[in-house]
Write a protein that holds these residues in place. Sequence first.
Motif, PDB file in Angstrom:
ATOM      1  N   VAL A  57       0.840  -1.207   0.000  1.00 42.05           N
ATOM      2  CA  VAL A  57       0.000   0.000   0.000  1.00 42.05           C
ATOM      3  C   VAL A  57       0.878   1.262   0.000  1.00 42.05           C
ATOM      4  O   VAL A  57       0.615   2.227  -0.714  1.00 42.05           O
ATOM      5  CB  VAL A  57      -0.954   0.004   1.218  1.00 42.05           C
ATOM      6  N   GLY A  58       1.969   1.231   0.803  1.00 44.74           N
ATOM      7  CA  GLY A  58       2.845   2.401   0.886  1.00 44.74           C
ATOM      8  C   GLY A  58       3.871   2.481  -0.232  1.00 44.74           C
ATOM      9  O   GLY A  58       4.618   3.456  -0.318  1.00 44.74           O
ATOM     10  N   ASP A  59       3.927   1.443  -1.094  1.00 44.16           N
ATOM     11  CA  ASP A  59       4.906   1.380  -2.185  1.00 44.16           C
ATOM     12  C   ASP A  59       6.343   1.532  -1.653  1.00 44.16           C
ATOM     13  O   ASP A  59       7.133   2.312  -2.169  1.00 44.16           O
ATOM     14  CB  ASP A  59       4.597   2.465  -3.228  1.00 44.16           C
ATOM     15  N   VAL A  60       6.652   0.762  -0.592  1.00 41.73           N
ATOM     16  CA  VAL A  60       7.983   0.829   0.015  1.00 41.73           C
ATOM     17  C   VAL A  60       8.611  -0.562   0.004  1.00 41.73           C
ATOM     18  O   VAL A  60       7.991  -1.524   0.471  1.00 41.73           O
ATOM     19  CB  VAL A  60       7.888   1.292   1.491  1.00 41.73           C
ATOM     20  N   SER A  61       9.847  -0.666  -0.521  1.00 45.24           N
ATOM     21  CA  SER A  61      10.574  -1.930  -0.473  1.00 45.24           C
ATOM     22  C   SER A  61      11.509  -1.926   0.727  1.00 45.24           C
ATOM     23  O   SER A  61      11.994  -0.880   1.139  1.00 45.24           O
ATOM     24  CB  SER A  61      11.401  -2.116  -1.750  1.00 45.24           C
ATOM     25  N   GLY A  62      11.784  -3.112   1.290  1.00 45.70           N
ATOM     26  CA  GLY A  62      12.745  -3.188   2.394  1.00 45.70           C
ATOM     27  C   GLY A  62      12.676  -4.519   3.106  1.00 45.70           C
ATOM     28  O   GLY A  62      11.856  -5.383   2.777  1.00 45.70           O
ATOM     29  N   GLN A  63      13.564  -4.657   4.101  1.00 43.12           N
ATOM     30  CA  GLN A  63      13.632  -5.893   4.849  1.00 43.12           C
ATOM     31  C   GLN A  63      12.623  -5.825   6.000  1.00 43.12           C
ATOM     32  O   GLN A  63      12.437  -4.758   6.583  1.00 43.12           O
ATOM     33  CB  GLN A  63      15.043  -6.048   5.404  1.00 43.12           C
ATOM     34  N   ILE A  64      11.972  -6.932   6.329  1.00 47.04           N
ATOM     35  CA  ILE A  64      11.107  -6.966   7.508  1.00 47.04           C
ATOM     36  C   ILE A  64      12.020  -7.110   8.724  1.00 47.04           C
ATOM     37  O   ILE A  64      12.888  -7.979   8.750  1.00 47.04           O
ATOM     38  CB  ILE A  64      10.096  -8.126   7.445  1.00 47.04           C
ATOM     39  N   ASP A  65      11.810  -6.252   9.741  1.00 45.46           N
ATOM     40  CA  ASP A  65      12.689  -6.204  10.915  1.00 45.46           C
ATOM     41  C   ASP A  65      12.951  -7.585  11.506  1.00 45.46           C
ATOM     42  O   ASP A  65      12.022  -8.369  11.681  1.00 45.46           O
ATOM     43  CB  ASP A  65      12.055  -5.309  11.999  1.00 45.46           C
ATOM     44  N   GLU A  66      14.194  -7.817  11.854  1.00 48.02           N
ATOM     45  CA  GLU A  66      14.624  -9.037  12.553  1.00 48.02           C
ATOM     46  C   GLU A  66      14.239 -10.318  11.820  1.00 48.02           C
ATOM     47  O   GLU A  66      13.957 -11.340  12.447  1.00 48.02           O
ATOM     48  CB  GLU A  66      14.062  -9.052  13.982  1.00 48.02           C
TER      49      GLU A  66
ATOM     50  N   THR B  30      20.906  -0.350   2.115  1.00 44.06           N
ATOM     51  CA  THR B  30      21.895   0.709   1.870  1.00 44.06           C
ATOM     52  C   THR B  30      22.217   1.399   3.187  1.00 44.06           C
ATOM     53  O   THR B  30      21.400   1.430   4.101  1.00 44.06           O
ATOM     54  CB  THR B  30      21.366   1.787   0.892  1.00 44.06           C
ATOM     55  N   TRP B  31      23.440   1.901   3.290  1.00 43.01           N
ATOM     56  CA  TRP B  31      23.855   2.702   4.434  1.00 43.01           C
ATOM     57  C   TRP B  31      24.491   3.968   3.885  1.00 43.01           C
ATOM     58  O   TRP B  31      25.224   3.908   2.901  1.00 43.01           O
ATOM     59  CB  TRP B  31      24.916   1.994   5.272  1.00 43.01           C
ATOM     60  N   GLY B  32      24.239   5.089   4.506  1.00 44.28           N
ATOM     61  CA  GLY B  32      24.912   6.324   4.099  1.00 44.28           C
ATOM     62  C   GLY B  32      24.474   6.759   2.714  1.00 44.28           C
ATOM     63  O   GLY B  32      23.354   6.485   2.280  1.00 44.28           O
ATOM     64  N   LEU B  79      26.025  -9.879  -1.933  1.00 43.72           N
ATOM     65  CA  LEU B  79      27.280  -9.131  -2.066  1.00 43.72           C
ATOM     66  C   LEU B  79      27.169  -7.875  -1.241  1.00 43.72           C
ATOM     67  O   LEU B  79      26.096  -7.283  -1.139  1.00 43.72           O
ATOM     68  CB  LEU B  79      27.513  -8.731  -3.532  1.00 43.72           C
ATOM     69  N   GLU B  80      28.299  -7.465  -0.666  1.00 40.54           N
ATOM     70  CA  GLU B  80      28.285  -6.224   0.089  1.00 40.54           C
ATOM     71  C   GLU B  80      29.431  -5.352  -0.389  1.00 40.54           C
ATOM     72  O   GLU B  80      30.551  -5.826  -0.569  1.00 40.54           O
ATOM     73  CB  GLU B  80      28.425  -6.535   1.578  1.00 40.54           C
ATOM     74  N   PHE B  81      29.146  -4.101  -0.624  1.00 41.03           N
ATOM     75  CA  PHE B  81      30.171  -3.158  -1.084  1.00 41.03           C
ATOM     76  C   PHE B  81      30.147  -1.922  -0.205  1.00 41.03           C
ATOM     77  O   PHE B  81      29.092  -1.429   0.142  1.00 41.03           O
ATOM     78  CB  PHE B  81      29.907  -2.717  -2.520  1.00 41.03           C
ATOM     79  N   GLY B  82      31.314  -1.454   0.157  1.00 44.74           N
ATOM     80  CA  GLY B  82      31.358  -0.241   0.968  1.00 44.74           C
ATOM     81  C   GLY B  82      32.787   0.223   1.121  1.00 44.74           C
ATOM     82  O   GLY B  82      33.710  -0.396   0.608  1.00 44.74           O
ATOM     83  N   LYS B  98      27.351   2.401   1.531  1.00 43.30           N
ATOM     84  CA  LYS B  98      27.529   0.960   1.572  1.00 43.30           C
ATOM     85  C   LYS B  98      26.262   0.354   0.999  1.00 43.30           C
ATOM     86  O   LYS B  98      25.166   0.845   1.274  1.00 43.30           O
ATOM     87  CB  LYS B  98      27.668   0.535   3.035  1.00 43.30           C
ATOM     88  N   VAL B  99      26.388  -0.673   0.175  1.00 38.45           N
ATOM     89  CA  VAL B  99      25.187  -1.319  -0.340  1.00 38.45           C
ATOM     90  C   VAL B  99      25.304  -2.830  -0.226  1.00 38.45           C
ATOM     91  O   VAL B  99      26.394  -3.389  -0.308  1.00 38.45           O
ATOM     92  CB  VAL B  99      24.885  -0.966  -1.823  1.00 38.45           C
ATOM     93  N   GLN B 100      24.147  -3.459  -0.020  1.00 36.10           N
ATOM     94  CA  GLN B 100      24.067  -4.915  -0.019  1.00 36.10           C
ATOM     95  C   GLN B 100      23.202  -5.307  -1.209  1.00 36.10           C
ATOM     96  O   GLN B 100      22.133  -4.728  -1.424  1.00 36.10           O
ATOM     97  CB  GLN B 100      23.436  -5.379   1.288  1.00 36.10           C
ATOM     98  N   VAL B 101      23.693  -6.267  -1.995  1.00 38.13           N
ATOM     99  CA  VAL B 101      23.019  -6.636  -3.235  1.00 38.13           C
ATOM    100  C   VAL B 101      22.735  -8.137  -3.225  1.00 38.13           C
ATOM    101  O   VAL B 101      23.602  -8.936  -2.853  1.00 38.13           O
ATOM    102  CB  VAL B 101      23.918  -6.283  -4.452  1.00 38.13           C
ATOM    103  N   TYR B 102      21.528  -8.497  -3.611  1.00 34.51           N
ATOM    104  CA  TYR B 102      21.127  -9.909  -3.720  1.00 34.51           C
ATOM    105  C   TYR B 102      21.099 -10.269  -5.202  1.00 34.51           C
ATOM    106  O   TYR B 102      20.496  -9.564  -6.008  1.00 34.51           O
ATOM    107  CB  TYR B 102      19.748 -10.094  -3.092  1.00 34.51           C
ATOM    108  N   VAL B 103      21.780 -11.356  -5.542  1.00 31.56           N
ATOM    109  CA  VAL B 103      21.858 -11.770  -6.946  1.00 31.56           C
ATOM    110  C   VAL B 103      21.244 -13.154  -7.088  1.00 31.56           C
ATOM    111  O   VAL B 103      21.586 -14.070  -6.336  1.00 31.56           O
ATOM    112  CB  VAL B 103      23.327 -11.814  -7.431  1.00 31.56           C
TER     113      VAL B 103
END
Lengths: 230, 107
Positions: A57-66, B30-32, B79-82, B98-103
Motif C-alpha cells: 500500500v505504501g509502495d515501500v521496499s525493504g527488509q522486515i525487521d529481525e 543501503t547505508w549512508g 554481495l556487500e560493497f562499501g 555501503k550497499v548490499q546486493v542480492y543476486v
Amino acid sequence: MKADLFEALSLNIAAHKACAVVTDIEAGSQILIGADTRIGDLKLKEEQLAVVNQLIVGDVSGQIDETNLFVRVYGPALRLIIVGAVHIAQALAPMAQLAGFKVTVIDPREAFVRAGRLSEVEALTDWPNEGMHKLQPDSRTAVVTLTHDPKLDDPALAAALRSKAFYIGSLGSNRTHAKRLARLTEDGFSERDLDRIHGPVGLDIKAKTPSEIAVSILGEIVATRRRAAA
Amino acid sequence: MHNVDADPLDRLTEWHAAGKKTALATVIKTWGSSPRPVGSHLAVSEDGDFAGSVSGGCIEGLVIEAALATITSGEPAQLEFGVTNDMAWEVGLACGGKVQVYVESIS
C-alpha cells in the motif's frame, strides 16, 4: 527466482497491478504476492503477510525487521493527466513517461491533438469533465491543466479537486490564476481546496521555453510526491 | 518514450522470452549516501548484456560477474560493497555509502 514466479511478476507489472516479491535471502525461497496471485515456495506467517500488504500500500521496499525477509514492492503506475495538447504538453508528456508516469492527454480540439505529435501518448478527444470521469484520478495521479481556457481548464480542475490526486497544477500568470480561483470559489470550493492547486505552475527555475516549463512542472510533481512520502 | 526505471525488468522479460538464461541483482540494503535506493535492479543476460543499475556505475562490473556466476551455478548470492571493503574501494564506491546486493538467477 523460479521462472513461473518471474513470468507472473512480469504480467503483474505489465498490467500495472501492485504486487510484491518476498525473498528469504538466506534460504533463497520466494513468494509473489499480488491482488489475485500467490506463487512460490516461501511460507509467511499471518503477521508477516500483514506487513507485506502494508508495504504494498505504501509502495515501500525493504527488509522486515529481525527477519531474513526482503520485500520488493512493485507499485501500480503513477499517472499524469495533461489537459491541453499544447506545445508544453509535447515536452511534458515524453519527459513524464521517462520518469515512470503513464501519461494521458485530454483535449477535445482534435487539431491540437494531431498537431501535438503525441503518437506514443494516450490522447482523449473528450471534453475534460468526460475525460476526467473516464480516467478517475486517484492518489497516484497528477493533473496539470495547460490550455488557459476556462471552458477546458475549470471543469478539469473541479474534477481533480474532487479526487485524491496528489498533485494539481494549472498554467497561467498570477492574474489568470487569481481569476481562476475566484471562479472556482463561486463554484463552491473552499480556500483549503484551492490551496491544492499549484499556480502559477512549476518550480521557479526561470523557465522560458516549453521544454523548460515542462522540466519545472515535472520537478514540482516529483517534489510533491517525494516530500509527501518523506 | 520508455520508462527508464522499469527498463531492467522489461529487458529481463525479453531475454527470458527469447529463451536466454538470466539473472537479477537487487539492492536490498543501503547505508549512508549510496546512489541507488533499496529495490533498484540490474538485469543480466547470459551474453553479458545488462540493463538498470545498483550503483552510480561503481560496482556494476563486479555485480555482472557475480550474476554470470549465479547463472552458471543456480545459487543466489549476497554481495556487500562499501568503503570498508577493499574490493569496492578499488572499483570506486567513493561516495562513502555501503550497499548490499542480492543476486539470483531466473530458472
